[in-house]
Design a protein around this motif. Sequence first.
Motif, PDB file in Angstrom:
ATOM      1  N   VAL A  17       0.850  -1.207   0.000  1.00 57.72           N
ATOM      2  CA  VAL A  17       0.000   0.000   0.000  1.00 57.72           C
ATOM      3  C   VAL A  17       0.881   1.252   0.000  1.00 57.72           C
ATOM      4  CG1 VAL A  17      -1.705   1.294   1.356  1.00 57.72           C
ATOM      5  CG2 VAL A  17      -1.904  -1.201   1.147  1.00 57.72           C
ATOM      6  N   VAL A  61      -5.080   4.351   6.673  1.00 56.64           N
ATOM      7  CA  VAL A  61      -5.260   2.953   6.260  1.00 56.64           C
ATOM      8  C   VAL A  61      -4.799   2.085   7.421  1.00 56.64           C
ATOM      9  CG1 VAL A  61      -4.387   1.136   4.726  1.00 56.64           C
ATOM     10  CG2 VAL A  61      -4.897   3.418   3.805  1.00 56.64           C
ATOM     11  N   THR A 109      -9.637   3.517   5.857  1.00 58.57           N
ATOM     12  CA  THR A 109      -9.706   2.229   5.160  1.00 58.57           C
ATOM     13  C   THR A 109      -9.270   1.129   6.109  1.00 58.57           C
ATOM     14  OG1 THR A 109      -9.193   3.298   3.054  1.00 58.57           O
ATOM     15  CG2 THR A 109      -8.949   0.903   3.156  1.00 58.57           C
ATOM     16  N   THR A 111      -9.231  -3.290   7.119  1.00 57.64           N
ATOM     17  CA  THR A 111      -8.880  -4.550   6.452  1.00 57.64           C
ATOM     18  C   THR A 111      -9.638  -5.708   7.097  1.00 57.64           C
ATOM     19  OG1 THR A 111      -6.657  -3.715   5.966  1.00 57.64           O
ATOM     20  CG2 THR A 111      -6.967  -6.110   5.883  1.00 57.64           C
ATOM     21  N   VAL A 153     -11.106  -3.129   2.786  1.00 47.93           N
ATOM     22  CA  VAL A 153     -10.555  -4.029   1.768  1.00 47.93           C
ATOM     23  C   VAL A 153     -10.586  -5.441   2.343  1.00 47.93           C
ATOM     24  CG1 VAL A 153      -8.535  -4.691   0.414  1.00 47.93           C
ATOM     25  CG2 VAL A 153      -9.106  -2.269   0.710  1.00 47.93           C
ATOM     26  N   TYR A 184      -6.868  -0.756  -1.972  1.00 50.61           N
ATOM     27  CA  TYR A 184      -6.685   0.311  -0.962  1.00 50.61           C
ATOM     28  C   TYR A 184      -6.655   1.680  -1.644  1.00 50.61           C
ATOM     29  CZ  TYR A 184      -5.713  -3.192   2.627  1.00 50.61           C
ATOM     30  OH  TYR A 184      -5.825  -4.236   3.519  1.00 50.61           O
ATOM     31  N   CYS A 187     -10.109   2.813  -2.238  1.00 52.87           N
ATOM     32  CA  CYS A 187     -10.757   3.325  -1.012  1.00 52.87           C
ATOM     33  C   CYS A 187     -10.287   4.735  -0.687  1.00 52.87           C
ATOM     34  CB  CYS A 187     -10.434   2.410   0.173  1.00 52.87           C
ATOM     35  SG  CYS A 187     -11.153   0.780   0.045  1.00 52.87           S
TER      36      CYS A 187
END
Length: 200
Positions: A17, A61, A109, A111, A153, A184, A187
Amino acid sequence: MRTVLVIGGTGTIGSAVVRELGKRHRVITAGRSSGDHRVAIEDIDSVQALFAATGRVDHVVVAAGALHVGPLGAMTHQQFRVGLDSKLMGQVNVTLVAQHALNDGGSITLTSGVDAHNPLRGCANTVAVNNGIEGFASGAAIELQRGLRINVVNPSLLEESAEQFESLFHGLETVPANRVARAYSRCVEGAESGKTYRAW
Ligand SMILES: NC(=O)c1ccc[n+]([C@@H]2O[C@H](COP(=O)([O-])OP(=O)(O)OC[C@H]3O[C@@H](n4cnc5c(N)ncnc54)[C@H](OP(=O)(O)O)[C@@H]3O)[C@@H](O)[C@H]2O)c1
């Protein structure tokens, strides 16, 4: 160019990412013992200290959080709590703090993981936690203020992690980290909110 904080930015997913978003943005990373800043996401005080240290960022993230994998018949209360306290509450903690710490129009974001929708043996904790994350994001999305967005994600097993987890997840299709990183990117750089993007 925006500033993106990647928690877990030195990990298998996080480093991909960072590579993808680093092409277009200023990226800073955080982890328990690695990255630009220290944080333990299961500890709300630590998450608050992280955002105090970074100052305002545009996007966050999270590619971090532990789970328990093991047979239901032998599972203990403490083992089940691993996923709840780390991967679920850790990402909830980040969201609770980030909603007040991000710049207007920013994004969060989170996971989850492929087993949320494809239960595998030994995955009662991971299925519960990963569905919890996706449910949390869909509920939070309609309440976030100031144009903030939240998405998840849901990656399949990464090619880069296949050897490490092959005994647990036989038969699962793998996905390369650079493809997961593009989910990602969608997002962070897209327009939708409350969605789960599958990277399978
Ligand atoms: N790899 C896969 O195939 C795969 C597939 C689907 C879903 N996922 C999910 O994606 C997430 C990341 O997986 P990964 O394979 O990229 O993990 P990884 O390679 O082990 O990396 C984890 C990253 O998160 C940081 N970290 C770990 N625990 C933390 C905590 N409590 N607080 C803050 N930072 C923490 C680590 O840094 P420090 O060690 O410095 O803390 C590292 O940067 C996990 O939740 C996993 O369930 C992974």
